[in-house]
Design a protein around this motif. Structure first.
Motif, PDB file in Angstrom:
ATOM      1  N   ILE A  10      48.233  26.172  16.347  1.00 30.33           N
ATOM      2  CA  ILE A  10      48.790  27.160  15.924  1.00 30.33           C
ATOM      3  C   ILE A  10      49.943  26.803  14.844  1.00 30.33           C
ATOM      4  N   VAL A  11      49.669  27.405  13.600  1.00 24.73           N
ATOM      5  CA  VAL A  11      50.375  27.006  12.523  1.00 24.73           C
ATOM      6  C   VAL A  11      51.060  28.052  11.815  1.00 24.73           C
ATOM      7  N   MET A  41      52.617  14.276  34.663  1.00 25.51           N
ATOM      8  CA  MET A  41      52.861  13.884  36.322  1.00 25.51           C
ATOM      9  C   MET A  41      52.398  14.820  37.199  1.00 25.51           C
ATOM     10  N   LEU A  42      52.174  15.988  36.858  1.00 27.91           N
ATOM     11  CA  LEU A  42      51.783  17.034  37.982  1.00 27.91           C
ATOM     12  C   LEU A  42      50.125  17.391  37.676  1.00 27.91           C
ATOM     13  N   ASP A  43      49.452  16.786  36.833  1.00 23.29           N
ATOM     14  CA  ASP A  43      48.212  16.668  36.500  1.00 23.29           C
ATOM     15  C   ASP A  43      47.695  18.138  36.102  1.00 23.29           C
ATOM     16  N   PRO A  44      48.479  18.484  34.990  1.00 21.76           N
ATOM     17  CA  PRO A  44      48.277  19.668  34.270  1.00 21.76           C
ATOM     18  C   PRO A  44      46.831  19.838  33.925  1.00 21.76           C
ATOM     19  N   GLU A  45      46.204  21.075  33.652  1.00 24.66           N
ATOM     20  CA  GLU A  45      45.066  21.495  32.826  1.00 24.66           C
ATOM     21  C   GLU A  45      45.264  22.022  31.404  1.00 24.66           C
ATOM     22  N   VAL A  46      46.634  22.453  31.056  1.00 25.75           N
ATOM     23  CA  VAL A  46      47.008  22.761  29.948  1.00 25.75           C
ATOM     24  C   VAL A  46      48.155  22.059  29.510  1.00 25.75           C
ATOM     25  N   LEU A  47      48.153  21.778  28.231  1.00 23.59           N
ATOM     26  CA  LEU A  47      49.489  21.186  27.615  1.00 23.59           C
ATOM     27  C   LEU A  47      49.796  21.893  26.457  1.00 23.59           C
ATOM     28  N   VAL A  48      51.154  22.197  26.197  1.00 23.13           N
ATOM     29  CA  VAL A  48      51.849  23.050  25.301  1.00 23.13           C
ATOM     30  C   VAL A  48      52.393  21.862  24.305  1.00 23.13           C
ATOM     31  N   ALA A  49      52.155  21.485  23.334  1.00 21.47           N
ATOM     32  CA  ALA A  49      52.935  20.581  22.388  1.00 21.47           C
ATOM     33  C   ALA A  49      53.714  21.341  21.392  1.00 21.47           C
ATOM     34  N   ASP A  50      54.977  21.535  21.551  1.00 27.28           N
ATOM     35  CA  ASP A  50      55.530  22.352  20.483  1.00 27.28           C
ATOM     36  C   ASP A  50      56.217  21.580  19.430  1.00 27.28           C
ATOM     37  N   GLU A  51      55.689  21.498  18.169  1.00 29.27           N
ATOM     38  CA  GLU A  51      56.011  20.463  17.184  1.00 29.27           C
ATOM     39  C   GLU A  51      56.443  19.056  17.649  1.00 29.27           C
ATOM     40  N   SER A  52      55.560  18.580  18.570  1.00 30.66           N
ATOM     41  CA  SER A  52      55.826  17.179  19.225  1.00 30.66           C
ATOM     42  C   SER A  52      55.937  16.134  18.337  1.00 30.66           C
ATOM     43  N   VAL A  53      55.207  16.253  17.018  1.00 30.11           N
ATOM     44  CA  VAL A  53      55.464  14.915  16.207  1.00 30.11           C
ATOM     45  C   VAL A  53      56.252  15.002  14.890  1.00 30.11           C
ATOM     46  N   SER A  54      56.683  16.195  14.890  1.00 29.34           N
ATOM     47  CA  SER A  54      57.386  16.589  13.367  1.00 29.34           C
ATOM     48  C   SER A  54      58.422  15.597  13.187  1.00 29.34           C
ATOM     49  N   ALA A  55      59.081  15.182  14.180  1.00 29.96           N
ATOM     50  CA  ALA A  55      60.416  14.558  13.832  1.00 29.96           C
ATOM     51  C   ALA A  55      60.222  12.994  13.793  1.00 29.96           C
ATOM     52  N   LEU A  56      58.781  12.366  13.713  1.00 27.98           N
ATOM     53  CA  LEU A  56      58.517  11.295  13.879  1.00 27.98           C
ATOM     54  C   LEU A  56      58.069  10.457  12.711  1.00 27.98           C
ATOM     55  N   ARG A  70      40.200  11.522  28.358  1.00 29.72           N
ATOM     56  CA  ARG A  70      40.217  10.937  29.741  1.00 29.72           C
ATOM     57  C   ARG A  70      40.595  11.897  30.691  1.00 29.72           C
ATOM     58  N   LEU A  71      41.510  12.833  30.512  1.00 30.21           N
ATOM     59  CA  LEU A  71      41.812  13.827  31.513  1.00 30.21           C
ATOM     60  C   LEU A  71      41.265  15.441  31.439  1.00 30.21           C
ATOM     61  N   ASN A  72      40.497  15.611  30.300  1.00 24.09           N
ATOM     62  CA  ASN A  72      39.823  16.841  29.733  1.00 24.09           C
ATOM     63  C   ASN A  72      41.001  17.947  29.804  1.00 24.09           C
ATOM     64  N   LEU A  73      42.105  17.470  29.130  1.00 21.54           N
ATOM     65  CA  LEU A  73      43.104  18.466  28.637  1.00 21.54           C
ATOM     66  C   LEU A  73      42.754  19.504  27.988  1.00 21.54           C
ATOM     67  N   ALA A  74      43.372  20.900  28.031  1.00 21.80           N
ATOM     68  CA  ALA A  74      43.195  21.939  26.898  1.00 21.80           C
ATOM     69  C   ALA A  74      44.811  21.690  26.357  1.00 21.80           C
ATOM     70  N   ILE A  75      44.700  21.739  25.078  1.00 18.41           N
ATOM     71  CA  ILE A  75      46.050  21.652  24.463  1.00 18.41           C
ATOM     72  C   ILE A  75      46.283  22.880  23.451  1.00 18.41           C
ATOM     73  N   ILE A  76      47.692  23.323  23.468  1.00 22.96           N
ATOM     74  CA  ILE A  76      47.798  24.197  22.241  1.00 22.96           C
ATOM     75  C   ILE A  76      48.833  23.428  21.523  1.00 22.96           C
ATOM     76  N   PHE A  77      48.524  23.362  20.344  1.00 17.74           N
ATOM     77  CA  PHE A  77      49.285  22.252  19.383  1.00 17.74           C
ATOM     78  C   PHE A  77      50.123  23.076  18.332  1.00 17.74           C
ATOM     79  N   ILE A  78      51.361  23.085  18.615  1.00 14.73           N
ATOM     80  CA  ILE A  78      52.233  23.884  17.580  1.00 14.73           C
ATOM     81  C   ILE A  78      52.687  23.301  16.552  1.00 14.73           C
TER      82      ILE A  78
END
Length: 543
Positions: free
Chosen positions: A315-316, A438-453, A471-479
């Motif tokens: 999501i950009v 930690m809770l084995d989620p099925e969906v990960l929402v990453a909100d500007e998770s690398v913008s400060a790096l 590895r974990l078959n995660l669905a990711i929303i990458f903002i």
């Protein structure tokens, strides 16, 4: 070109508790009039320390051990504090990374620009006010007369940065130091600020020292480049030499980590989506006050999208486009006005907090600022295990899972018993990712998770997310506001503008053949758009 600034063998010690002996060691380079010199490197490389030494702003326990800083032939290290104060602003101007912290929230924009002239006893009151209007107009701010009487909080990030530039230019200094002035800005605002700095440098004939970790910015603005690693200069030369024919392994490693901006080619996901939003709407309303009318901002204007298991949806958009509101709505960290958020077919919108609580473990979030999202008074082990224990998992099982995840995200075993302040920004973000898993989620929402790096740390975290997803078959929303990153890591991209999803499609299609004018504008504004880091590295290897 005559030398404006010459640094010779500058060596600045660090406190005894630091991880190395010197902040900068044996630093030597020149900056000419009418030239833009980019200082590039990762956090901790000594880039900003050099700027602080030039401005005489080093802490008392970090006085230079040896060397010279010659400005127009005069050694700044030998000047008294009053002499340095007279030079700051008048002959050397500085633009800081975060304009909001550089501006006084209790003073109007006009008063803050005028204060620079007052301190140096320049002009009379009428002349100074006229100069303020001239400067606001010069840096491209609309309606200077109204803006002169506005307070910083009423301005956008890009407007505040223009005000800081106006302050730095007030007395037309010969040297302008810009310390990461575009890092926190959207791509289109960043392009405007870079254009402004180029125009200022050209019109005023000044020398510009531009500090950055973004090689795309370097490609757009630099005449010459200095690359720093751990306080040392490892390479310097023209922008063509450093970017297209890098010699040092560190430079090559940094360039290799730059997102290439090529759309990722993936198969289109099939089947029932794991997350689906339907006509999602959210409007922010401010009640207004004695001197202001009520205001409405459409954060989400009927957003509909789908996310499948094992897929990354980017999501950009710019600040205020609704990206983070969408992410927080999916996490049920905020309510929506209408629409549906379906998780495996169940609508989350009507659920109360207690009804949603058992489902929260399936949808987790990685936040933008890993330091702010980690409790500084708790160990990493406590931070990771509190959630699972609250969900009925035994402390022993949670601790075992935490140690396993810390290893999975590339952190040492002793990280479990350490505190957040003991880690770098990239390491803290790895902790944030581990906590989200930690809770084995099925969906990960990453909100500007690398913008400060930094670019190399960013590449490591992105690779980590990709490997964990597989590895974990995660669905990711990458903002993100960085289209280069989105194109590299996302299967599909949705482009948001003023609360609307204006374009959506496979990553390669969005990046290589955008159809909406807003998407085209975003892509055109990407710094270093015409520089291909892969070509320069390939040519070097072939040679």
């Amino acid at each position: 070109m005559s030398e404006l600034l010459s640094i010779r063998d500058l060596t600045v010690p660090l406190p005894a508790t630091a991880d190395r002996r010197y902040a900068v060691e044996g630093l030597s380079y020149d900056l000419a009039m009418n030239e833009i010199l980019c200082i590039v490197g990762e956090s901790g490389s000594g880039k900003s320390m050099t700027a602080n030494a030039i401005m005489g702003l080093l802490p008392p326990n970090m006085r230079p051990e040896r060397g010279e800083i010659l400005f127009q032939g005069q050694d700044l290290l030998k000047l008294s504090e009053p002499a340095l104060e007279s030079m700051r602003g008048r002959q050397i101007g500085m633009i800081f990374q975060e304009p909001l912290s550089a501006l006084n929230p209790l003073m109007t924009v006009g008063d803050q620009i005028e204060e620079v002239m007052l301190v140096h006893k320049v002009g009379d009151a009428a002349g100074r006010r006229a100069r303020v209007l001239e400067l606001l107009d010069f840096v491209g701010l609309p309606d200077p007369k109204s803006l002169r009487d506005a307070y910083p909080f009423r301005l956008s990030g890009g407007q505040r940065q223009r005000v800081v530039i106006a302050m730095a230019l007030a007395l037309e200094p010969a040297l302008l130091i810009a310390d990461e002035p575009t890092t926190a800005l959207d791509v289109t605002t960043q392009a405007q600020i870079l254009d402004l700095i180029r125009r200022v440098q050209r019109d005023k004939g000044m020398g510009v020292m531009f500090i950055t970790h973004d090689f795309g910015v370097v490609a757009d603005i630099a005449d010459r480049v200095v690359v720093m690693e751990k306080g040392l200069i490892v390479e310097q030369g023209t922008v063509d030499q450093v970017l297209n024919r890098p010699q040092h392994p560190y430079t090559r490693r940094l360039i290799a980590a730059v997102p290439h901006g090529e759309g990722r080619q993936n198969q289109v996901a099939q089947g029932r989506p794991i997350i689906e939003t339907r006509n999602l709407k959210k409007t922010y309303r401010s009640g207004g006050g004695l001197f202001s009318a009520p205001r409405e901002v459409r954060a989400l204007a009927g957003v509909s999208l789908q996310l499948h298991a094992g897929e990354t949806l980017g999501i950009v958009g710019e600040s205020g486009s609704g990206k983070s509101t969408l992410g927080r709505a999916i996490m049920k960290l905020m309510s929506v006005d209408s629409g549906q958020i379906l998780f495996r077919g169940q609508d989350l919108v009507p659920l109360s907090p207690s009804q949603f609580r058992p489902m929260r473990r399936h949808i987790q979030m990685v936040f933008q600022d890993p330091f702010a999202s980690l409790n500084p008074r708790q160990t990493i082990g406590r931070i990771l295990t509190d959630g699972p224990v609250a969900n009925g998992i035994s402390h022993a099982s949670a601790a075992a899972k935490a140690r396993e995840l810390l290893s999975m995200v590339g952190l040492a075993e002793n990280a479990f018993d350490r505190y957040p302040h003991e880690f770098s920004g990239g390491q803290r973000q790895r902790v944030g990712i581990a906590r989200a898993l930690m809770l084995d989620p099925e969906v990960l929402v990453a909100d500007e998770s690398v913008s400060a790096l930094d670019v190399s740390v960013q590449a490591q975290v992105l690779q980590l997310l990709k490997s964990l997803q597989e590895r974990l078959n995660l669905a990711i929303i990458f903002i993100t506001h960085d289209l280069r990153v989105a194109a590299q890591v996302c299967d599909r991209i949705g482009v948001m503008c003023q609360g609307e999803l204006v374009e959506e499609g496979p990553s390669a299609q969005i990046f290589d053949n955008p159809t909406h004018p807003y998407t085209q504008k975003l892509i055109a504004a990407i710094p270093g758009r015409n520089w291909d880091p892969t070509t320069s590295l390939t040519e070097r290897v072939d040679a």
